[in-house]
Design a protein around this motif. Structure first.
Motif, mmCIF file in Angstrom:
data_model
loop_
_atom_site.group_PDB
_atom_site.id
_atom_site.type_symbol
_atom_site.label_atom_id
_atom_site.label_comp_id
_atom_site.label_asym_id
_atom_site.label_seq_id
_atom_site.Cartn_x
_atom_site.Cartn_y
_atom_site.Cartn_z
ATOM 1 N N ILE A 103 0.826 -1.205 0.000
ATOM 2 C CA ILE A 103 0.000 0.000 0.000
ATOM 3 C C ILE A 103 0.863 1.259 0.000
ATOM 4 C CG2 ILE A 103 -1.614 1.349 1.415
ATOM 5 C CD1 ILE A 103 -2.830 -1.360 2.290
ATOM 6 N N LEU A 104 1.984 1.217 0.724
ATOM 7 C CA LEU A 104 2.840 2.398 0.860
ATOM 8 C C LEU A 104 3.754 2.615 -0.343
ATOM 9 C CD1 LEU A 104 3.747 2.036 4.622
ATOM 10 C CD2 LEU A 104 2.689 4.047 3.612
ATOM 11 N N ASN A 105 4.102 1.553 -1.053
ATOM 12 C CA ASN A 105 5.065 1.671 -2.159
ATOM 13 C C ASN A 105 4.737 2.782 -3.153
ATOM 14 O OD1 ASN A 105 7.195 -0.097 -1.635
ATOM 15 N ND2 ASN A 105 6.103 -1.870 -2.447
ATOM 16 N N PRO A 106 3.477 2.902 -3.620
ATOM 17 C CA PRO A 106 3.187 3.939 -4.619
ATOM 18 C C PRO A 106 3.536 5.353 -4.155
ATOM 19 C CG PRO A 106 1.377 2.376 -4.477
ATOM 20 C CD PRO A 106 2.295 2.057 -3.345
ATOM 21 N N ALA A 107 3.435 5.608 -2.849
ATOM 22 C CA ALA A 107 3.709 6.949 -2.329
ATOM 23 C C ALA A 107 5.182 7.317 -2.433
ATOM 24 C CB ALA A 107 3.244 7.051 -0.880
ATOM 25 N N PHE A 108 6.057 6.303 -2.564
ATOM 26 C CA PHE A 108 7.495 6.567 -2.575
ATOM 27 C C PHE A 108 8.145 6.276 -3.925
ATOM 28 C CE2 PHE A 108 6.458 6.169 1.900
ATOM 29 C CZ PHE A 108 7.199 7.204 2.463
ATOM 30 N N HIS A 109 7.326 6.110 -4.974
ATOM 31 C CA HIS A 109 7.895 5.971 -6.315
ATOM 32 C C HIS A 109 8.637 7.246 -6.678
ATOM 33 C CE1 HIS A 109 4.885 2.616 -7.701
ATOM 34 N NE2 HIS A 109 5.886 2.154 -6.966
ATOM 35 N N LEU A 110 9.670 7.112 -7.518
ATOM 36 C CA LEU A 110 10.477 8.274 -7.886
ATOM 37 C C LEU A 110 9.644 9.380 -8.516
ATOM 38 C CD1 LEU A 110 13.748 6.594 -9.224
ATOM 39 C CD2 LEU A 110 13.460 7.893 -7.124
ATOM 40 N N GLU A 111 8.628 8.999 -9.287
ATOM 41 C CA GLU A 111 7.780 10.017 -9.909
ATOM 42 C C GLU A 111 7.029 10.830 -8.855
ATOM 43 O OE1 GLU A 111 7.207 11.290 -13.043
ATOM 44 O OE2 GLU A 111 9.083 10.221 -13.385
ATOM 45 N N LYS A 112 6.613 10.161 -7.770
ATOM 46 C CA LYS A 112 5.917 10.875 -6.700
ATOM 47 C C LYS A 112 6.910 11.784 -5.954
ATOM 48 C CE LYS A 112 2.008 8.844 -7.498
ATOM 49 N NZ LYS A 112 0.901 9.577 -8.129
ATOM 50 N N ILE A 113 8.120 11.286 -5.722
ATOM 51 C CA ILE A 113 9.138 12.098 -5.050
ATOM 52 C C ILE A 113 9.492 13.309 -5.912
ATOM 53 C CG2 ILE A 113 11.543 12.121 -4.258
ATOM 54 C CD1 ILE A 113 11.117 9.195 -3.400
ATOM 55 N N LYS A 114 9.551 13.095 -7.215
ATOM 56 C CA LYS A 114 9.809 14.206 -8.140
ATOM 57 C C LYS A 114 8.761 15.297 -7.961
ATOM 58 C CE LYS A 114 10.590 15.114 -13.075
ATOM 59 N NZ LYS A 114 10.656 14.490 -14.426
ATOM 60 N N GLY A 115 7.527 14.900 -7.737
ATOM 61 C CA GLY A 115 6.453 15.861 -7.528
ATOM 62 C C GLY A 115 6.539 16.579 -6.195
ATOM 63 N N MET A 116 7.383 16.087 -5.283
ATOM 64 C CA MET A 116 7.540 16.719 -3.976
ATOM 65 C C MET A 116 8.660 17.763 -3.958
ATOM 66 S SD MET A 116 7.137 13.322 -1.574
ATOM 67 C CE MET A 116 5.714 12.242 -1.746
ATOM 68 N N ILE A 117 9.383 17.891 -5.066
ATOM 69 C CA ILE A 117 10.501 18.842 -5.141
ATOM 70 C C ILE A 117 10.066 20.269 -4.771
ATOM 71 C CG2 ILE A 117 12.129 19.973 -6.716
ATOM 72 C CD1 ILE A 117 13.060 17.235 -5.879
ATOM 73 N N PRO A 118 8.912 20.761 -5.239
ATOM 74 C CA PRO A 118 8.499 22.110 -4.833
ATOM 75 C C PRO A 118 8.390 22.276 -3.311
ATOM 76 C CG PRO A 118 7.199 21.398 -6.710
ATOM 77 C CD PRO A 118 7.985 20.201 -6.258
ATOM 78 N N ALA A 119 7.892 21.238 -2.629
ATOM 79 C CA ALA A 119 7.785 21.308 -1.166
ATOM 80 C C ALA A 119 9.175 21.311 -0.536
ATOM 81 C CB ALA A 119 6.964 20.136 -0.636
ATOM 82 N N PHE A 120 10.079 20.457 -1.048
ATOM 83 C CA PHE A 120 11.464 20.459 -0.570
ATOM 84 C C PHE A 120 12.064 21.857 -0.726
ATOM 85 C CE2 PHE A 120 12.266 15.685 -1.789
ATOM 86 C CZ PHE A 120 11.403 15.294 -0.788
#
Length: 532
Positions: free
Chosen positions: A169-186
């Protein structure tokens, strides 16, 4: 007639006596059984396991009733922490003095005692690979003191089918594409830190001293609040404070013997543990319910943070499995607690030690800055650029080698298991000292205690003489699910710092690594910032 009466009376007295005795026995029986169980747990079982392991050549200090080596470990740690060390990376004597002394005296597979639990230290990378790969399915996280479970359970604590479902269940949240989308927050969180430091430096004429340890705690707390819950550090602050207090209580319980039923005693600490647990649960429940309402109004809002992605993935998994939710509300709350703790801690540790180490080695700081300016100039870092930072990546890996966030991993057997030449019975802990493997000269060469990022020039698998000698995030199926999240966050924050500042250690800095769940600077990380 009188004789008959006396005889009858005697029988009645005997009946009363046996009735009273039987009642007393029935009342005392539970206590007797508890005492026998306690004797079995604290003496007979440890001595039996000790003999079984010693018969196979595993030796170490003898078992001591109830405490094992806990008191000795506490005393040696207190002695080691009494004064800082020199500016070098040979940190094992300070961080793990008991383990070092035991290995030096008894060899590379000694036996220690974590209270009543036998703990075998494993320093063979091939055996470590077998344990962490869990290919036999018989190595689990050791059953922790029940008092410590109030800090957080979640994915890191589960086993078997429940772990597999939660991981899926958690894996999709940590895919590289999802992390890429978190760059603005970083970027937003890092920019707030840079602006704060910029103002401090300007106010003090171009340079100032900053303890970066609490600064990075705030930064990574803000990042995890934004990326996990769509909020910010100020909104998540009550949870962070409560979890920090719960951590202190966790540490106290974790390094003390546990008696069955202790968690039920109405002590001041037990009451406080439960109060914090209930408060954090209520706060997180409110956040989850708010997120669920937002997702009903706007299904796309689930894509903005880890909680939304988790809830969406849980719903999808539940629909595919027949309708009932795979994760209950309590399960989601525990995963959120883990987001707050692990999501903040790993990145914070990595950034802090990286700043310290680059201050100790200014030539590598300059090389990292040259690479960042070559890739980004003074522009806003982006995900594609971060993937091209080879030098910065090598530096982060070398910092993780010398200062791994978790100094030792522990697994346990729940059935008889053979690893290498040793047969381990159920109830034995296997300790895998990450720190020792990362500093082993046989694996890394004579310069193992030196900072040399070039060793990672050919990638992680070629950095040491054994490809499993480097495991700062664990290894195998249970490797840390957030490692790419942590590395991406650290790369971006470090890049932005290098764009704006050069830095050096303050004269007030005392090099004093020590473990409090993670490897931390005991007296802070005082750095002098200079504006470029």
């Amino acid at each position: 007639m009188q004789g008959v009466y006396v005889c009858q009376r005697g029988k009645e007295d005997m009946g009363e006596y046996w009735a009273t005795a039987s009642s007393a026995i029935l009342l005392l029986l539970p206590l007797l059984l508890w005492l026998l169980g306690l004797l079995y747990s604290v003496w007979w079982k440890p001595k039996r396991l000790e003999k079984f392991l010693k018969d196979q050549g595993l030796v170490g200090p003898p078992y001591k009733l109830l405490y094992g080596n806990l008191k000795e470990n506490a005393a040696l740690n207190q002695e080691a922490r009494a004064k800082p060390m020199g500016l070098c990376h040979n940190i094992i004597p300070r961080v793990a003095p008991l383990l070092l002394r035991t290995v030096e005296k008894y060899g590379k597979m000694p036996l220690l005692w974590q209270g009543t639990q036998p703990r075998v230290i494993i320093l063979d990378p091939e055996m470590i690979k077998d344990v962490l790969s869990n290919k036999f399915g018989h190595f689990e996280k050791p059953k922790s003191n029940p008092l410590t479970k109030l800090l957080a359970t979640g994915l890191a604590d589960y086993e078997g089918d429940k772990w597999a479902k939660h991981r899926r269940i958690l894996n999709p949240a940590f895919h590289l594409e999802k992390i890429k989308g978190m760059i603005p927050a970083f970027y937003t969180s890092s920019m707030e830190l840079i602006s704060k430091w910029d103002d401090l430096v300007d106010a003090q004429g171009g340079s100032c001293e900053v303890d970066v340890w609490p600064e990075f705690q705030n930064l990574t707390g803000d990042v995890i609040s934004r990326t996990a819950f769509g909020s910010n550090y100020h909104e998540g602050s009550p949870i962070f404070k409560l979890q920090a207090e719960q951590t202190e209580l966790f540490l106290k319980a974790n390094f003390s013997p546990y008696f069955p039923g202790l968690k039920y005693l109405p002590t001041k600490e037990n009451r406080r543990r439960k109060e914090i647990h209930n408060s954090v649960k209520a706060l997180l429940q409110g956040i989850i319910e708010k997120k669920e309402k937002a997702m009903k109004l706007d299904p796309e809002s689930s894509q903005n943070d880890l909680l939304g992605l988790l809830l969406e993935s849980n719903l999808k998994e539940s629909q595919e499995s027949g309708g009932s939710k795979v994760m209950t509300l309590d399960d989601v709350i525990e995963e959120c607690k883990l987001f707050y703790f692990a999501g903040q801690e790993t990145s914070n540790i990595l950034l802090t030690w990286t700043m310290i180490v680059l201050s100790m080695h200014p030539e590598w700081q300059n090389r990292a800055r040259e690479e960042v300016l070559k890739v980004f100039g003074k522009d806003k870092p982006d995900y594609d650029g971060l993937t091209h930072l080879k030098m910065v990546t090598m530096i982060l890996f070398e910092v993780l080698r010398l200062y791994p966030p978790v100094a030792i991993l522990v697994r346990a057997t729940y059935k008889e298991m053979k690893v290498g030449r040793i047969t381990f019975p159920p109830g034995v802990q296997l300790a895998l000292p990450t720190l020792f493997l990362h500093h082993d000269k046989e694996l890394w060469g004579e310069d193992a205690e030196e900072f040399n990022p070039e060793r990672f020039a050919g990638g992680v698998s070629k950095a040491a003489k054994h490809q499993n000698a480097f495991f700062p995030f664990g290894w195998g199926p249970r490797i840390c699910i957030g490692q790419n999240f942590a590395l991406t966050e650290a790369k971006l924050a470090l890049s932005m710092i290098l764009q704006q500042f050069c830095f050096q250690l303050s004269p007030s800095y005392a090099h004093a690594p020590f473990t409090r769940l993670t490897l931390q600077p005991q007296h802070g990380a005082q750095i002098i910032l200079h504006k470029l």
